[in-house]
Design a protein around this motif. Structure first.
Motif, PDB file in Angstrom:
ATOM      1  N   ALA A   1      16.772 -17.383 109.901  1.00  0.00           N
ATOM      2  CA  ALA A   1      15.748 -18.371 109.528  1.00  0.00           C
ATOM      3  C   ALA A   1      15.174 -18.059 108.153  1.00  0.00           C
ATOM      4  O   ALA A   1      14.940 -18.968 107.342  1.00  0.00           O
ATOM      5  N   GLY A   2      14.945 -16.776 107.877  1.00  0.00           N
ATOM      6  CA  GLY A   2      14.448 -16.379 106.554  1.00  0.00           C
ATOM      7  C   GLY A   2      15.453 -16.701 105.466  1.00  0.00           C
ATOM      8  O   GLY A   2      15.109 -17.194 104.391  1.00  0.00           O
ATOM      9  N   LYS A   3      16.744 -16.458 105.770  1.00  0.00           N
ATOM     10  CA  LYS A   3      17.805 -16.774 104.806  1.00  0.00           C
ATOM     11  C   LYS A   3      17.903 -18.288 104.594  1.00  0.00           C
ATOM     12  O   LYS A   3      18.166 -18.771 103.488  1.00  0.00           O
ATOM     13  N   ALA A   4      17.710 -19.040 105.680  1.00  0.00           N
ATOM     14  CA  ALA A   4      17.751 -20.503 105.590  1.00  0.00           C
ATOM     15  C   ALA A   4      16.622 -21.015 104.693  1.00  0.00           C
ATOM     16  O   ALA A   4      16.825 -21.920 103.876  1.00  0.00           O
ATOM     17  N   ALA A   5      15.438 -20.421 104.837  1.00  0.00           N
ATOM     18  CA  ALA A   5      14.298 -20.812 104.001  1.00  0.00           C
ATOM     19  C   ALA A   5      14.586 -20.507 102.535  1.00  0.00           C
ATOM     20  O   ALA A   5      14.341 -21.330 101.646  1.00  0.00           O
ATOM     21  N   GLU A   6      15.146 -19.338 102.289  1.00  0.00           N
ATOM     22  CA  GLU A   6      15.478 -18.939 100.919  1.00  0.00           C
ATOM     23  C   GLU A   6      16.515 -19.899 100.320  1.00  0.00           C
ATOM     24  O   GLU A   6      16.395 -20.332  99.173  1.00  0.00           O
ATOM     25  N   CYS A   7      17.511 -20.259 101.121  1.00  0.00           N
ATOM     26  CA  CYS A   7      18.552 -21.188 100.681  1.00  0.00           C
ATOM     27  C   CYS A   7      17.942 -22.564 100.385  1.00  0.00           C
ATOM     28  O   CYS A   7      18.291 -23.211  99.391  1.00  0.00           O
ATOM     29  N   TYR A   8      17.022 -23.012 101.238  1.00  0.00           N
ATOM     30  CA  TYR A   8      16.364 -24.319 101.048  1.00  0.00           C
ATOM     31  C   TYR A   8      15.622 -24.336  99.707  1.00  0.00           C
ATOM     32  O   TYR A   8      15.718 -25.295  98.936  1.00  0.00           O
ATOM     33  N   ILE A   9      14.892 -23.268  99.439  1.00  0.00           N
ATOM     34  CA  ILE A   9      14.096 -23.187  98.199  1.00  0.00           C
ATOM     35  C   ILE A   9      15.013 -23.129  96.976  1.00  0.00           C
ATOM     36  O   ILE A   9      14.769 -23.787  95.969  1.00  0.00           O
ATOM     37  N   HIS A  10      16.093 -22.364  97.088  1.00  0.00           N
ATOM     38  CA  HIS A  10      16.963 -22.133  95.928  1.00  0.00           C
ATOM     39  C   HIS A  10      17.967 -23.268  95.709  1.00  0.00           C
ATOM     40  O   HIS A  10      18.190 -23.709  94.579  1.00  0.00           O
TER      41      HIS A  10
END
Length: 198
Positions: free
Chosen positions: A177-186
């Motif tokens: 989920a944290g990686k997904a959030a980072e991917c969404y932002i980037h």
């Protein structure tokens, strides 16, 4: 258009994990949003403990942006008070308020990224919609599984703790989920959905 964003602070995104404050709620289904923020903070080696905007907060670099990590301490059904306050202070538009929350309609550990939409009966999301004045804010929903039978009390279910295989599965999902959030932002919503909506 940056909505006249507050340049001095430089915060471009709010990343909000939903949960209830207090030890007795640790590791409950309803607190996977908090757990995802804690996991991210651990990976970034920063504490999320500055008390601001009725939340435990920390500013970090994530996905190439300056992001305020937030764990509202208002209790779940008032989460919007904290989120609204921070969004107004930093002049963050709703599409840059990314919320991590539990979802009882998804199997344990399954992630679903959405750009917006209804609260789906989730009180934390309902409160945020109310305080942002829109349901068009992104979210990473973390599946916690459906209650075992229709008569089972929903509050008992979401305030219950993970065990056995479910605990292993959710631990991995919280990291993702944290990686997904980072991917969404980037990389933006489409990339994130393609990679993480499985």
């Amino acid at each position: 258009m940056l909505f006249g964003r507050n340049k001095t602070s430089g915060v471009e995104w709010l990343l909000v994990g939903l949960g209830n404050p207090g030890d007795k709620y640790d590791n409950t289904r309803h607190n996977v949003g908090f757990a995802a923020i804690d996991q991210l903070a651990e990976e970034l080696r920063v504490p999320v403990q500055k008390l601001k905007y009725r939340s435990l907060t920390q500013t970090v670099e994530l996905g190439g942006a300056k992001v305020l990590l937030m764990k509202p301490i208002t209790y779940m059904n008032l989460s919007g008070e904290a989120v609204g306050e921070a969004a107004r202070f930093f002049k963050i538009p709703a599409d840059h308020v990314l919320v991590l929350s539990d979802d009882v309609s998804l199997p344990v550990g399954k992630l679903r990224i959405r750009k917006g939409g209804s609260a789906g009966g989730h009180n934390g999301l309902k409160s945020i919609i109310q305080h942002l004045g829109t349901d068009q804010f992104p979210r990473v929903k973390i599946g916690v599984g459906e209650k075992p039978h229709p008569d089972y009390d929903m509050a008992d279910w979401v305030l219950g703790k993970f065990a056995g295989e479910d605990l292993k599965t959710i631990t991995q999902a919280i990291q993702r989920a944290g990686k997904a959030a980072e991917c969404y932002i980037h990389d933006g919503p489409d990339q994130a959905m393609n990679r993480f909506n499985g």
